[in-house]
Design a protein around this motif. Sequence first.
Motif, PDB file in Angstrom:
ATOM      1  N   PHE A  43       0.831  -1.204   0.000  1.00 62.61           N
ATOM      2  CA  PHE A  43       0.000   0.000   0.000  1.00 62.61           C
ATOM      3  C   PHE A  43       0.868   1.258   0.000  1.00 62.61           C
ATOM      4  O   PHE A  43       0.620   2.183  -0.766  1.00 62.61           O
ATOM      5  N   VAL A  44       1.899   1.296   0.843  1.00 59.57           N
ATOM      6  CA  VAL A  44       2.788   2.466   0.900  1.00 59.57           C
ATOM      7  C   VAL A  44       3.536   2.623  -0.421  1.00 59.57           C
ATOM      8  O   VAL A  44       3.713   3.740  -0.912  1.00 59.57           O
ATOM      9  N   ASN A  45       3.954   1.527  -1.038  1.00 59.59           N
ATOM     10  CA  ASN A  45       4.630   1.609  -2.339  1.00 59.59           C
ATOM     11  C   ASN A  45       3.702   2.182  -3.405  1.00 59.59           C
ATOM     12  O   ASN A  45       4.140   2.952  -4.259  1.00 59.59           O
ATOM     13  N   VAL A  46       2.430   1.818  -3.374  1.00 58.93           N
ATOM     14  CA  VAL A  46       1.470   2.367  -4.337  1.00 58.93           C
ATOM     15  C   VAL A  46       1.311   3.871  -4.114  1.00 58.93           C
ATOM     16  O   VAL A  46       1.181   4.637  -5.058  1.00 58.93           O
ATOM     17  N   LEU A  47       1.361   4.300  -2.843  1.00 54.12           N
ATOM     18  CA  LEU A  47       1.272   5.737  -2.560  1.00 54.12           C
ATOM     19  C   LEU A  47       2.415   6.510  -3.202  1.00 54.12           C
ATOM     20  O   LEU A  47       2.251   7.665  -3.597  1.00 54.12           O
ATOM     21  N   HIS A  48       3.592   5.876  -3.299  1.00 57.62           N
ATOM     22  CA  HIS A  48       4.777   6.569  -3.797  1.00 57.62           C
ATOM     23  C   HIS A  48       5.201   6.133  -5.192  1.00 57.62           C
ATOM     24  O   HIS A  48       6.268   6.509  -5.642  1.00 57.62           O
ATOM     25  N   HIS A  49       4.390   5.346  -5.860  1.00 59.62           N
ATOM     26  CA  HIS A  49       4.726   4.899  -7.212  1.00 59.62           C
ATOM     27  C   HIS A  49       4.850   6.126  -8.108  1.00 59.62           C
ATOM     28  O   HIS A  49       4.005   7.008  -8.073  1.00 59.62           O
ATOM     29  N   PRO A  50       5.902   6.220  -8.933  1.00 60.69           N
ATOM     30  CA  PRO A  50       6.111   7.425  -9.739  1.00 60.69           C
ATOM     31  C   PRO A  50       4.961   7.769 -10.683  1.00 60.69           C
ATOM     32  O   PRO A  50       4.655   8.921 -10.884  1.00 60.69           O
ATOM     33  N   SER A  51       4.314   6.768 -11.253  1.00 61.24           N
ATOM     34  CA  SER A  51       3.176   7.073 -12.108  1.00 61.24           C
ATOM     35  C   SER A  51       1.901   6.799 -11.312  1.00 61.24           C
ATOM     36  O   SER A  51       1.887   5.945 -10.442  1.00 61.24           O
ATOM     37  N   PRO A  52       0.836   7.529 -11.595  1.00 62.21           N
ATOM     38  CA  PRO A  52      -0.407   7.318 -10.849  1.00 62.21           C
ATOM     39  C   PRO A  52      -0.882   5.875 -10.978  1.00 62.21           C
ATOM     40  O   PRO A  52      -0.727   5.247 -12.010  1.00 62.21           O
ATOM     41  N   SER A  53      -1.446   5.371  -9.913  1.00 59.51           N
ATOM     42  CA  SER A  53      -1.941   4.000  -9.949  1.00 59.51           C
ATOM     43  C   SER A  53      -3.126   3.917 -10.896  1.00 59.51           C
ATOM     44  O   SER A  53      -3.704   4.922 -11.288  1.00 59.51           O
ATOM     45  N   PHE A  54      -3.500   2.700 -11.235  1.00 58.33           N
ATOM     46  CA  PHE A  54      -4.556   2.487 -12.203  1.00 58.33           C
ATOM     47  C   PHE A  54      -5.860   3.150 -11.770  1.00 58.33           C
ATOM     48  O   PHE A  54      -6.526   3.810 -12.554  1.00 58.33           O
ATOM     49  N   SER A  55      -6.219   3.033 -10.489  1.00 59.85           N
ATOM     50  CA  SER A  55      -7.478   3.627 -10.045  1.00 59.85           C
ATOM     51  C   SER A  55      -7.405   5.147 -10.027  1.00 59.85           C
ATOM     52  O   SER A  55      -8.418   5.819 -10.185  1.00 59.85           O
ATOM     53  N   GLN A  56      -6.205   5.726  -9.839  1.00 61.84           N
ATOM     54  CA  GLN A  56      -6.082   7.181  -9.886  1.00 61.84           C
ATOM     55  C   GLN A  56      -6.212   7.676 -11.322  1.00 61.84           C
ATOM     56  O   GLN A  56      -6.734   8.748 -11.568  1.00 61.84           O
ATOM     57  N   GLN A  57      -5.712   6.901 -12.284  1.00 63.89           N
ATOM     58  CA  GLN A  57      -5.812   7.292 -13.683  1.00 63.89           C
ATOM     59  C   GLN A  57      -7.257   7.227 -14.157  1.00 63.89           C
ATOM     60  O   GLN A  57      -7.663   7.960 -15.034  1.00 63.89           O
ATOM     61  N   ASN A  58      -8.018   6.337 -13.594  1.00 60.21           N
ATOM     62  CA  ASN A  58      -9.397   6.122 -14.013  1.00 60.21           C
ATOM     63  C   ASN A  58     -10.330   6.441 -12.850  1.00 60.21           C
ATOM     64  O   ASN A  58     -10.783   5.545 -12.145  1.00 60.21           O
ATOM     65  N   HIS A  59     -10.629   7.710 -12.664  1.00 56.56           N
ATOM     66  CA  HIS A  59     -11.472   8.116 -11.542  1.00 56.56           C
ATOM     67  C   HIS A  59     -12.837   7.441 -11.589  1.00 56.56           C
ATOM     68  O   HIS A  59     -13.461   7.230 -10.555  1.00 56.56           O
TER      69      HIS A  59
END
Length: 194
Positions: A43-59
């Motif tokens: 979960f913390v790695n997803v918070l700091h992943h350089p590109s937006p996560s899949f769910s952030q890209q697709n609101h």
Amino acid sequence: MNIFEELDSPRDIAAVVRANKRFRSLGARVLCRHLIWTDPLRFVNVLHHPSPSFSQQNHSLRSVICALTLGISSATSQLDHIEQLSCAKAIIHVSSEITFLQRPTRAHEARILDEIGISTTVDLLVSDGVTEAIYNRASTFTNLHDLTFSPIVLPDSFYQFIHRFPLLDKLVIEDCTAPLRPRFTSLHSRDLSI
């Protein structure tokens, strides 16, 4: 889309959506229906992943998520008084920093907990900042029908959190420690498992 709904396993759906771009666009909604957040490091790695996560890209996918399993406990000032946290080894912070807990070995307590049936102790805890990120992100899922907590120490804000989901039909609380400062409220859920 109906074909994707016939697949039972999230692994099968994930394999199919990787086949091509068309399948990915069709299957993503089915694949994202049930989120499972039980690994604090991931979960913390997803918070700091350089590109937006899949769910952030697709609101729009936030409205697709209808089931969520939460299994990440936060560090509490009552750490030494909660049996489920007696074997916790570290706290993970929003910055991805890990603070190892300097505590006496508690192997004998873990053995006793196993003997009395509390065998799911928590190894990794998250800081208040990560806990806030978890619950803030989960609060954006507008179509949540099924919410499972397993096995965690429920936060003090637990009761306010579950009331954020007016469509909640099923609430499952498995092997959890109740909030230390409970604020009981009525909940209109069709299925409650404790």
